[in-house]
Design an enzyme around this catalytic site. Sequence first.
Site, short mmCIF file in Angstrom:
data_model
loop_
_atom_site.label_atom_id
_atom_site.label_comp_id
_atom_site.label_asym_id
_atom_site.label_seq_id
_atom_site.Cartn_x
_atom_site.Cartn_y
_atom_site.Cartn_z
N GLU A 145 32.17 50.93 41.60
CA GLU A 145 32.68 50.95 40.22
C GLU A 145 32.34 52.25 39.51
O GLU A 145 33.14 52.77 38.74
CB GLU A 145 32.14 49.75 39.43
CG GLU A 145 32.75 48.40 39.81
CD GLU A 145 32.22 47.85 41.12
OE1 GLU A 145 31.14 48.30 41.57
OE2 GLU A 145 32.86 46.96 41.70
N HIS A 165 32.63 35.62 37.51
CA HIS A 165 34.05 35.87 37.25
C HIS A 165 34.42 35.26 35.90
O HIS A 165 35.55 34.89 35.67
CB HIS A 165 34.94 35.29 38.36
CG HIS A 165 34.67 35.89 39.71
ND1 HIS A 165 33.61 35.50 40.49
CD2 HIS A 165 35.28 36.88 40.39
CE1 HIS A 165 33.60 36.21 41.61
NE2 HIS A 165 34.60 37.07 41.57
N GLN A 179 37.72 45.57 39.18
CA GLN A 179 38.35 44.34 39.68
C GLN A 179 38.10 43.13 38.78
O GLN A 179 39.00 42.35 38.52
CB GLN A 179 37.84 44.08 41.09
CG GLN A 179 38.71 43.16 41.89
CD GLN A 179 38.37 43.25 43.37
OE1 GLN A 179 37.32 42.78 43.79
NE2 GLN A 179 39.24 43.84 44.16
#
Lengths: 352, 362
Positions: A53, A121, A75
Site C-alpha cells: 500500500e 473489511h 483494496q
Amino acid sequence: MATMVQAVRMALHYGETYLGVTDIFGEDVGPPLGGVFTATQGLKTAWNSPLDERGIVGMAMGIAYAGGRPVAEIQFCDYGFNTIDLLKVAGNQHWAGNGHYNLPMVLMTPSGSGIRGSLYHSHSFESWASRLAGWKVVMPSTPLDAYGLMLSAIVDPNPVMVLLPKALLRVRGEQKLPGEPEDEEELKARIDAPVGDRSNWQPRWPDLKPYYVPIGEATLCRAGDAATVCSYGRTLPLCVQAADQIREETGQGCDVLDLRSIFPYDWKTLSQSVQKTGRLLVVNEDTEVTNFGEHLLRRVIDEHFYDLLVKPRLLMGRHVPGIGLNQVYEQNTVPQLPLIKETLRALIAEPA
Amino acid sequence: MSATTDHSPDNGWTALATLEIASGEKTLPASRCLQIYRLMARARALEECMIKMSKSGQGYFWIGGPGEEAFNTCLGLLVKKGCGPAYDYLHLHYRNSATLIAMGMPLLDGIRQMAMRVTDPHSRGRNFAGHYACHPWNVIPVTSVIEVQYVMAPGTALMQKRHEGGNGITIVVGGDAGTAEGDFASCMIWSSRPGNELPVLMIVTNNGYGISTCASSQHAEHAMIERGKPFGIPGEVVDGNDPIQSWHALLRGMDYCRQKRRPYMIEAHVSRLHGHSSSSGALRIKTEPDCLTLFGAQLVAAGVLDERECEEIQNRAAAEAAAALEKALSEPNPTVEDIRRHVYAPSTVDVVYPDDYTGLPS
Ligand SMILES: Cc1ncc(C[n+]2csc(CCOP(=O)(O)OP(=O)(O)O)c2C)c(N)n1
C-alpha cells in the site's frame, strides 16, 4: 440502472479516454480480475501492482509529480492505515513546497461496513481522511454521484480521495448515467467481464457523456421542515428510508442532506437547513472518538446555537476495536435503520 | 590520490587545461576539479553560515550536509537538469545543499529558507533548512519524513521510461539508517518488476549513524547495496569523500540507468562533520575526514592551486554567504495571510475552493 461499481468503472473509462488518466493501478486492479469489486475491469490503463500500500501511494505521487494522472486503489481502506504518513506528505507538498508542484492524484478505496466484513473489511476512513489537510475527500452514495464525483476527482489538480461505501457498491441507482444503455442486461453484457476465462474479452463501452458533481456540493435528497438529517455513504439511504417512513406515519417531512464531499463540506446547505428546521441529526458509521460528525456538530453549535430548537443528535459507530463477524456485533456497532428512525422521531418530537 | 602530469604553477592556464587529476585508476581534468572544489567551498560556507544562524537565533533548527559536499557536488553537476520526464528527477533528503548549489542555486536561497523569509522560494519560510523544492529543475519537495522519497521515485521513473525518446532518470537519495524502513525495499521491488524495470538510481549516503545510533549496531548486512542483488540491481560502494571516485561512480550509475532503463545502487561513504543536526549541538567533529580539506590539499599538491588561492576561494565563499545572510535578513517575513497560501491548486470543479484554501468552508 448501473450499480455503483459499474458507475465507477465507466467513470474510469471516461477518465482514461477523455480526461488524461494515465494509470489505474493497485492490488488485483488489472487483468484478469479487474479489482476485487470489479471496479476496474476492461480498462486499458489498469495494471496490477505489488501488494504494497505504501508503494501504491508513493507510485501515484511519483506519477503525478511527473505529469501523469493516476487513479490508485487501496483494496480496502482497512489496509490504508500504514500509508497515513504518505497521505500527509501528499497533502502538504503543495503547501510545503511553496506551490511548486500540483499533485493531481486520485486514491479510491472501499470504506465502511455492511458486507459482513468482520474486523478488517468494515473500517471507515473518513474521519481519518478529514484530518489530512491538502486533500479533498468525497464519498458518493449513488451510482450517478459516484460517476460525477470520480470525474471531478480526476480533473481536480489536487489529491482527492474517493471513499466508496462497500455496502452500496453493488446497489443499483435510480438515475441513469449520461450515455448508459436503457437496459441493465445490455449494460452488463457490454461491460462486465464474463466469469471464467476472460483472456479474449473486450468491453464494449457505451457512449458515455461527461457529468461532474462539484466537489463541496451536497445534495438535498428529501425536503421538509421537521428536521435536518445529514449523512453520507452507507447510512445515507437509511436516513432517507427513515425520513420517508416518518413522513408516511406522521406527515412530517425532513431535509435529508447527502453531504457527498467530506472535505470541503457544503457548509452553506447544512447551515441554511439548520436555520430552517432548528433540529439536526448527523449520521455516519465511523467510530465515535474522534468522529468527523463531531466537527459538523461543533460548527453548528458555534454558529447556530440560537437557531437550534432542541439539542442536536449525532449517531456514529461505537468506540470498540472492530466490528465482529456475528451479526449481533455488526448490527449493534454501527447505526442501522431502527436506531436512525427512533432517533429522528425523538428529535422531531422533542418540545422546543 | 596523485597528479598524473607533472605540473608547476608557472606553467599557467595552458597546462591546467590539459592536466588530469587522478584518484586510483580514475582521473578528472584539473579545470573540472577546480569547479568542483569551488562549489564544495560554497556549499560548506552555506552550511557554516546556517549553523551560526541556528546558534545566534537568526534561524532555529539546522540540519545539512557538511561532510557530503564532494559527493553531492558531483551529483549536482552530473544531473541532466530540466523540467519534466525528459530530464532527471531528484528525490533528495535534507543533506543535499551541495547538489542544489552545483545545479546553480544561489546561496541566498538556502539562507532565505534558514531565515524563514517569505522570499524563500523552496518553502516560503515554512520548512527546515535543506528542504528544497524546485519544479523547473525536477527537485521533488524534500520532506523530513525519512525514506518516503524511495516510494515516490518509481513513479517519476515510470513516466520517464514511457517518455518517448527520453533518457531522463530518477535519482533518489537517503541516509543509511533510513534503509531499514520498508520504503527502501519497496523501491527495489517496484523498480525491478519483471518487464517493467525502471531507471532509478538509488543512492545511500552512509555516514555510519542514524542520529546517535551506530549503523553497525543495527545492520548485519555488509553493505547496503548487497540488498539489491536478489532483485538484479547492480551497485557499488564509493568513497564519498573523494570527488574523483564519486564522479565516476555516479557516471557509471547514471549511464546504466539512462541506457538500460533499469535500477542501479550507489552507497557513498561520507562524513558527518557537524553531527546530526543543531539538536546534537552541530559542533565540528574533528575525527572524521573532511572532503574539502582533503581535496584542497590534493589540488595544491598537483599544482592546480596554491594554499593562498585555496584560502581565497574559501574566504570568497564565506563572504558570499555573509552577504546573502544580510540580504535575507532584510527581506520580509511571511504574513498571516501566507498561512493558507498554496494549500490547494486552483480547481474548476471545486465550488468551495476554486482558487486556494480560504479557511473552513463558508
Ligand atoms: C520516519 C522518520 N522516523 C524518524 C525520524 C527522526 N529522524 C530524523 S533523522 C533520523 C536519522 C536518519 O539517519 P540516516 O537515514 O542514516 O540519515 P542521516 O541523517 O544520517 O543522513 C531520524 C531517526 C524521521 N525524520 N522520520
